[in-house]
Design an enzyme around this catalytic site. Structure first.
Site, PDB file in Angstrom:
ATOM      1  N   CYS A   2       0.886  -1.342   0.134  1.00 30.20           N
ATOM      2  CA  CYS A   2       0.063   0.060  -0.003  1.00 30.20           C
ATOM      3  C   CYS A   2       0.832   1.227   0.078  1.00 30.20           C
ATOM      4  CB  CYS A   2      -0.732  -0.011   1.196  1.00 30.20           C
ATOM      5  SG  CYS A   2      -1.900  -1.375   1.455  1.00 30.20           S
ATOM      6  N   LYS A 619      -8.030 -15.259 -31.706  1.00 32.57           N
ATOM      7  CA  LYS A 619      -8.883 -16.569 -32.278  1.00 32.57           C
ATOM      8  C   LYS A 619     -10.360 -16.130 -31.777  1.00 32.57           C
ATOM      9  CE  LYS A 619      -7.227 -21.117 -31.358  1.00 32.57           C
ATOM     10  NZ  LYS A 619      -6.748 -22.074 -30.252  1.00 32.57           N
TER      11      LYS A 619
END
Ligand code: BG6
Length: 632
Positions: A2, A619
């Site tokens: 953090c 794809k």
């Protein structure tokens, strides 16, 4: 990990907070948030998951949030999943926690660290009618402050100190109170926090790079202290609520040192900064050809009285300890034990004033290393810290400090701080040996001359990085890598292996070469990469024979060795030559190819996965179009 930032002054807070948070992005995060006060108006809280630009978009780059006082946070989930509700800032009032606009709340806060007894504190607050919207320990801390603030009708400083004596764990907290516009209150225990001042403006940050652009004048808030921050002014209080004075420190790092400077990643930049980091560190410890450790306060008398050295550290700093162990024992003849800080702190090792505990840490804030230092002090030993960050907690609490001059290290995987620590440990070893008359003046001079040549030799290795880049691309599909060596080469292997797995996510292990045969060798199969570190003359043949055992099981072999010294080319598939130096200092050179190998393998791996992702996307697009065409 953090990050915390804060600002109070005459400018609009939110753009500054976003900019400061962006400088902490390298630490990693999953969500971010801001809370900004506009005079006496309620705090506005905005939070977003994902990258910081989502938060910037939500606030029109901060422009949509008016107000000159605010706090910000990037969160790395510990309690509760990564979501807007769990993102900081958290508030004491009853609300949904969605972070979208003005919040009716007396206390708003952000937090780094972990509150260990948060369940017990949460139950207490639930009994007193508090309602929780998130799963975080931070919301508990903010509501606990609010509880004391209202129950005893006391000021923010007293409410925070009351809270601090109830909380177990580590924290850096930045809080704003509805009744105190333009002020931020900060507190910390075992989690870093600094406060910067410039004219009529004040900045808060959990790490220096966040505010370096704005100011170099900083206060390091001490452990178990509270700071009351207003524009251009800070007051500090101890746990009793008594005011204490703290020194203002000037950060001498160049702001550019915290930027990528044209390199693709901070890690690559820092790998290239190693010659300079080692040169600067050596120059600070060796003056006019003589070792000068006077600034550490280590006198000859102290050195002569040392009977045992315990080196305590985490991660790569522990690997420096492993390397230093061989050098100190060999040169100075002092027994050395190397302990992981996370283990040392819970062990009951007999020690006394004749033991010197050396804590090695880049940041000077690593929780286990700090706890180990405190345990050592409680047991009455003498402590020496080898630390990179000036004024960090470990530096302040150790009896003696030896600073490395690596500059700010941004990449989480350490490189230049590791090298600077090695150089510092080598100088210390030579000094201990000379003062204890284990080596002659002539030998000291020889070794110092060799040390002085290291930066140029490191630079030479870096010039040949393309070979390692090529080898990494060839080996990037490997699933398992073993790094093996004996003695100092084992210590180097440990660091090579950590660099590899930490950033490339390829499984790797370091083994003392002679230990491999006791079971682990069964994991070596066709295609397993085995990297032998071969820099120690007396041990090299033995390690080569261990490599041959691996080869007979199908391993692919790479060797790192010195030019012209050992001939391994006939035995291994790929050889990396490094320049010669005194064998005690080989780790400084051999580690560089291993860092490059880890770095390039990870970059190749990332490219591979993005190419795989792109292929799968193509794809999907292909099939969607194909199906759409066939659908009437
Ligand atoms: C780890 C880092 O988390 O902390 C390592 O990934 C580092 O690179 C270790 O060596 C210890 O950190 P420090 O700041 O105490 O040297």
């Amino acid at each position: 990990m953090c990050g915390i930032v804060g600002y109070t002054g005459h400018r609009q807070a939110a753009p500054i907070l976003l900019d400061s948070l962006s400088r902490l992005e390298y630490r990693g995060y999953d969500s971010a948030g801001l809370a900004v006060r506009n005079g006496t108006a309620l705090a506005e809280v905005v939070k977003a998951t994902g990258k910081l630009y989502h938060l910037a978009d939500k606030t029109d780059q901060g422009r949509a949030l008016t107000g000159n006082c605010g706090i910000g946070h990037t969160r790395w989930a510990t309690h509760g999943d990564p979501s807007v509700v769990n993102a900081h800032p958290h508030v004491s009032g009853n609300c949904s926690g969605s972070g979208s606009g003005a919040v009716e709340s007396d206390v708003v806060g952000v937090h780094n660290g972990i509150i260990e007894n948060y369940t017990e504190l949460k139950e207490k607050l639930l009994r007193h009618g508090y309602v929780f919207y998130s799963d975080t320990d931070t919301e508990v801390a903010v509501k606990l402050v609010d509880y004391y603030y209202k129950k005893y009708k006391i000021g923010p400083v007293d409410a925070i100190t009351r809270c601090m004596v109830r909380i177990r764990g580590s924290y850096a907290l930045a809080l704003m109170f509805k009744d105190y516009p333009d002020e931020i209150f900060a507190a910390r225990k075992d989690s870093p926090m600094i406060i910067g001042i410039q004219d009529q403006e004040s900045y808060l940050a959990s790490d220096v790079p966040a505010i370096l652009k704005y100011t170099r004048q900083v206060y390091y808030i001490d452990n178990l202290q509270v700071a009351r921050v207003s524009p251009g002014k800070v007051l500090f209080y101890d746990l009793n609520g008594d005011e204490v004075s703290m020194p203002l420190t000037e950060i001498t790092w160049d702001a550019e040192a915290a930027e990528k400077g044209g390199f693709e990643h901070f890690m690559l930049k820092e790998i290239h900064e190693q010659p300079q980091a080692v040169r600067d560190t050596l120059n600070s410890l060796v003056k006019d050809g003589r070792i000068d450790l006077s600034e550490t306060g280590l006198t000859d008398e102290i050195i002569q009285g040392i009977e045992q050295i315990d080196i305590v550290a985490c991660g790569s700093a522990w690997h420096v300890g492993m390397a230093a162990q061989y050098v100190i024992e060999d040169l100075a003849g002092i027994p050395v034990r190397v302990e992981l800080a996370s283990e040392f702190r819970y062990r009951n090792i007999p020690m006394d004033r004749k033991t010197m505990v050396i804590v090695i840490s880049q940041s000077g804030e690593t929780a286990d290393s700090l706890a180990a230092l405190r345990v050592a002090k409680e047991r009455g030993t003498m402590t020496l810290a080898i630390v990179n960050v000036i004024g960090s907690t470990i530096a302040r609490e150790a009896d003696h400090v030896l600073y490395t001059l690596a500059g700010p290290e941004i990449a989480v995987a350490t490189t230049k701080a590791y090298s600077a620590q090695l150089a510092a440990a080598d100088v210390l070893a030579i000094h201990l040996a000379r003062i204890r008359e284990k080596i002659t003046q002539e030998r000291e001079d020889e070794m110092l001359a060799e040390l002085a040549l290291l930066p140029d030799k490191m630079a030479r290795i870096l010039e040949e990085k393309e070979r390692l880049q090529w080898f990494s691309s060839k080996m990037a599909n490997t699933h398992d890598i073993f790094f093996i060596g004996r003695g100092l080469d084992y210590a180097i292997s440990l660091e090579g292996s950590l660099k590899m797995k930490e950033i490339s996510y390829i499984h790797s292990e370091a083994y003392a070469a002679g230990e491999l045969k006791h079971g682990t060798i069964s994991l070596i199969e066709t295609g397993t990469l085995v990297i032998g570190v071969l820099t120690q003359k007396e041990l090299y043949e033995k390690t080569v024979s261990n490599m041959m055992e691996c080869k007979s099981r199908g391993a692919y072999l790479m060797g790192i060795t010195t030019n012209g010294n050992f001939s391994v080319e006939d035995s291994v598939n790929f050889t990396v030559y490094i320049p010669k130096t005194d064998e005690h200092f080989m780790a400084s050179l051999a580690v560089i190819p291993l860092q490059l190998l880890g770095y390039y393998t990870s970059v190749k791996g990332a490219f591979r996965s993005s190419w795989a992702a792109a292929r799968s996307l193509l794809k999907t697009v292909h099939w969607t179009v194909f199906r759409a065409r066939r659908t009437p």
